[in-house]
Design a protein around this motif. Structure first.
Motif, PDB file in Angstrom:
ATOM      1  N   GLN A   4      33.116  -6.547  51.470  1.00 56.88           N
ATOM      2  CA  GLN A   4      32.596  -5.313  50.938  1.00 56.88           C
ATOM      3  C   GLN A   4      33.678  -4.556  50.185  1.00 56.88           C
ATOM      4  O   GLN A   4      34.831  -4.537  50.605  1.00 56.88           O
ATOM      5  N   ALA A   5      33.286  -3.951  49.093  1.00 61.07           N
ATOM      6  CA  ALA A   5      34.210  -3.079  48.369  1.00 61.07           C
ATOM      7  C   ALA A   5      34.158  -1.706  49.029  1.00 61.07           C
ATOM      8  O   ALA A   5      33.101  -1.207  49.375  1.00 61.07           O
ATOM      9  N   THR A   6      35.317  -1.123  49.220  1.00 67.02           N
ATOM     10  CA  THR A   6      35.376   0.183  49.864  1.00 67.02           C
ATOM     11  C   THR A   6      36.367   1.068  49.113  1.00 67.02           C
ATOM     12  O   THR A   6      37.262   0.576  48.448  1.00 67.02           O
ATOM     13  N   THR A   7      36.155   2.350  49.233  1.00 65.62           N
ATOM     14  CA  THR A   7      37.043   3.287  48.542  1.00 65.62           C
ATOM     15  C   THR A   7      37.955   4.021  49.514  1.00 65.62           C
ATOM     16  O   THR A   7      38.791   4.793  49.093  1.00 65.62           O
ATOM     17  N   THR A   8      37.781   3.800  50.819  1.00 64.71           N
ATOM     18  CA  THR A   8      38.632   4.474  51.789  1.00 64.71           C
ATOM     19  C   THR A   8      39.932   3.700  51.983  1.00 64.71           C
ATOM     20  O   THR A   8      40.016   2.517  51.690  1.00 64.71           O
ATOM     21  N   THR A   9      40.907   4.393  52.494  1.00 67.47           N
ATOM     22  CA  THR A   9      42.207   3.778  52.751  1.00 67.47           C
ATOM     23  C   THR A   9      42.222   3.236  54.177  1.00 67.47           C
ATOM     24  O   THR A   9      41.829   3.931  55.109  1.00 67.47           O
ATOM     25  N   PRO A  10      42.688   2.010  54.376  1.00 70.56           N
ATOM     26  CA  PRO A  10      42.725   1.471  55.741  1.00 70.56           C
ATOM     27  C   PRO A  10      43.796   2.163  56.582  1.00 70.56           C
ATOM     28  O   PRO A  10      44.782   2.677  56.063  1.00 70.56           O
ATOM     29  N   LEU A  11      43.595   2.143  57.894  1.00 71.67           N
ATOM     30  CA  LEU A  11      44.602   2.684  58.813  1.00 71.67           C
ATOM     31  C   LEU A  11      45.821   1.775  58.866  1.00 71.67           C
ATOM     32  O   LEU A  11      46.946   2.229  59.071  1.00 71.67           O
ATOM     33  N   PHE A  12      45.581   0.477  58.694  1.00 70.01           N
ATOM     34  CA  PHE A  12      46.651  -0.510  58.794  1.00 70.01           C
ATOM     35  C   PHE A  12      46.262  -1.703  57.935  1.00 70.01           C
ATOM     36  O   PHE A  12      45.120  -2.155  57.959  1.00 70.01           O
ATOM     37  N   ALA A  13      47.207  -2.206  57.164  1.00 72.23           N
ATOM     38  CA  ALA A  13      46.973  -3.418  56.373  1.00 72.23           C
ATOM     39  C   ALA A  13      48.282  -4.191  56.307  1.00 72.23           C
ATOM     40  O   ALA A  13      49.337  -3.624  56.038  1.00 72.23           O
TER      41      ALA A  13
END
Length: 160
Positions: A4-13
């Motif tokens: 899925q495309a998302t616009t939020t920033t991950p907590l951890f990557a």
């Protein structure tokens, strides 16, 4: 399974890759130099009459090539671990380039660490219900411990 495309920033990557000390070009150069040196040694052995060693030298040469190129194939492994507030994604790419995506709920997944006598992390497992997945298996013990500490902290934040 498409991502899925998302616009939020991950907590951890984190993108985890094995340590590669030898590139494909360097491996090719090493194989060529080994073949040249083996050929030179073989010619000298033929001149002195010790021809029966040539078979063992050829097997050594094949073994060196197989080990080098299998190591290069393993070095193409990747693990992309992305933690969101509502999900955890682990995208594993094996040496052949096949991708496997696993998704977990951060509130139900458990981080299991195996440690040695020096408290270094030797294995990192994610367990959710009946499924258990090992991650970061190709990292060194120090890198694995550092990753486990950072990922554990982020997972605790995702549960809060």
């Amino acid at each position: 399974m498409p991502m899925q495309a998302t616009t939020t920033t991950p907590l951890f990557a984190a993108e985890l890759t094995p340590n590669r000390s030898l590139s494909r070009r360097s491996a090719n150069l090493l194989v060529v130099l080994t073949v040249l040196l083996t050929t030179l040694a073989s010619m000298m052995l033929l001149e002195t009459g010790i021809w029966f060693i040539l078979g063992a030298m050829a097997l050594d040469l094949v073994a060196i090539g197989v080990v080098l190129f299998s190591a290069l194939r393993r070095s193409r492994q990747r693990e992309l671990v992305t933690l969101w507030t509502d999900g955890l994604e682990v995208l594993v790419t094996d040496g052949a380039g096949e991708k496997t995506l696993r998704r977990f709920d951060p509130k139900s997944v458990r981080l299991l660490l195996e440690r040695d006598s020096n408290e270094k992390t030797t294995a990192i497992h994610l367990r959710a219900e009946a499924e258990q997945v090992e991650i970061a298996s190709f990292l060194s013990l120090d890198d694995r411990s550092t990753f486990a500490r950072a990922f554990g902290t982020a997972l605790r934040k995702a549960r809060a």
